[in-house]
Design a protein around this motif. Sequence first.
Motif, short mmCIF file in Angstrom:
data_model
loop_
_atom_site.label_atom_id
_atom_site.label_comp_id
_atom_site.label_asym_id
_atom_site.label_seq_id
_atom_site.Cartn_x
_atom_site.Cartn_y
_atom_site.Cartn_z
N ASP A 57 37.45 55.61 46.22
CA ASP A 57 37.91 56.87 46.79
C ASP A 57 39.05 56.69 47.79
N ARG A 58 39.57 55.47 47.92
CA ARG A 58 40.68 55.25 48.86
C ARG A 58 42.00 55.51 48.16
N ALA A 59 42.77 56.45 48.73
CA ALA A 59 44.07 56.77 48.16
C ALA A 59 45.05 55.63 48.40
N SER A 101 50.45 49.33 43.40
CA SER A 101 49.02 49.25 43.72
C SER A 101 48.24 48.60 42.57
N ASP A 102 46.95 48.35 42.82
CA ASP A 102 46.09 47.81 41.76
C ASP A 102 45.93 48.82 40.62
N ILE A 103 46.01 50.11 40.94
CA ILE A 103 45.97 51.12 39.88
C ILE A 103 47.17 50.98 38.96
N ASP A 119 48.33 73.47 43.10
CA ASP A 119 48.80 73.16 44.45
C ASP A 119 47.89 72.16 45.14
N ALA A 120 46.58 72.39 45.07
CA ALA A 120 45.63 71.52 45.77
C ALA A 120 45.64 70.11 45.21
N SER A 121 45.91 69.97 43.92
CA SER A 121 45.87 68.64 43.30
C SER A 121 47.18 67.89 43.43
N ARG A 122 48.20 68.50 44.03
CA ARG A 122 49.51 67.87 44.10
C ARG A 122 50.12 67.92 45.50
N GLY A 123 49.29 67.75 46.49
CA GLY A 123 49.81 67.59 47.84
C GLY A 123 50.01 68.86 48.63
N ARG A 151 47.18 58.11 44.68
CA ARG A 151 45.99 58.15 43.83
C ARG A 151 44.93 57.16 44.28
N SER A 152 43.68 57.57 44.14
CA SER A 152 42.54 56.65 44.22
C SER A 152 42.13 56.33 42.79
#
Length: 263
Positions: free
Chosen positions: A230-232, A147-149, A12-16, A192-193
Amino acid sequence: MLDYDKEAERYDASRGGEPRAAAAAEGVLSLVPAGTRTLLDVACGTGIVTRRLAADGDGLRVTGVDRAPVMAVHAAARLPGAVVLADGRGLPFRDGEFDAVSSVWLLHLVEDPADAQRIVAECARVLRPGGAYVTTVDKGASHNVGSDIDVVLAARPPRPASDAAEVVESYALGCGLVPAGEARFPGRGQGRSPRRAIADLRRGWFVTLPPGHPLADDFAVRLAALPDQDRARPDPVFTLRAFRKPLPATIPDGRPLEEQSGA
């Protein structure tokens, strides 16, 4: 593929968390027919979306099913007495038992097309005539937000999407279901960051780059070179498709046509 029993504690915490669950439930409920009273949530996971469906569904009675034991334990804590441990390829329910069936973030995980087809067929089987099956499609593509990712990850080894919209529609049509609408919702808190993308890479999130893959370290290095570690980046936007199970054809006196043909 991730081990979802091991993943359960952090899922849960890792998916919003709750914001994403609320958005998903709102999307599903926007596509179920008026008057729906029972809904089966296939691959309910920790039950975070399933509980929202029950809470926001105006008297809707919701049942969850998941094949991962630890996930099902979490879901049962949220919905006592309403969660069943079972595989979506063989649902332990009667034909036509539910007014609606949902499968959120399931089909993209299924590697064998025959298994994906079987899951859709089972969802159609337990759906009553007039009801709707609602499922996410194109999940992988939803994460590509430009994004760049995404530029870095675009060079990953290709893999056909098992939840491609046209593929899922073909399965649904093959089960006698007909298209009945589409909705979109944001994956709140899932942008994602670069640092998070590297962590996901290391734990096997990207199925075409599992831990130990010869190219995994190269992708990690390229992600680590991006600015603002660390920027999402922007949240993904997910797509839901709905498919309706047609009512039996009738003649003027209300009898099904099959009764007429057998008279």
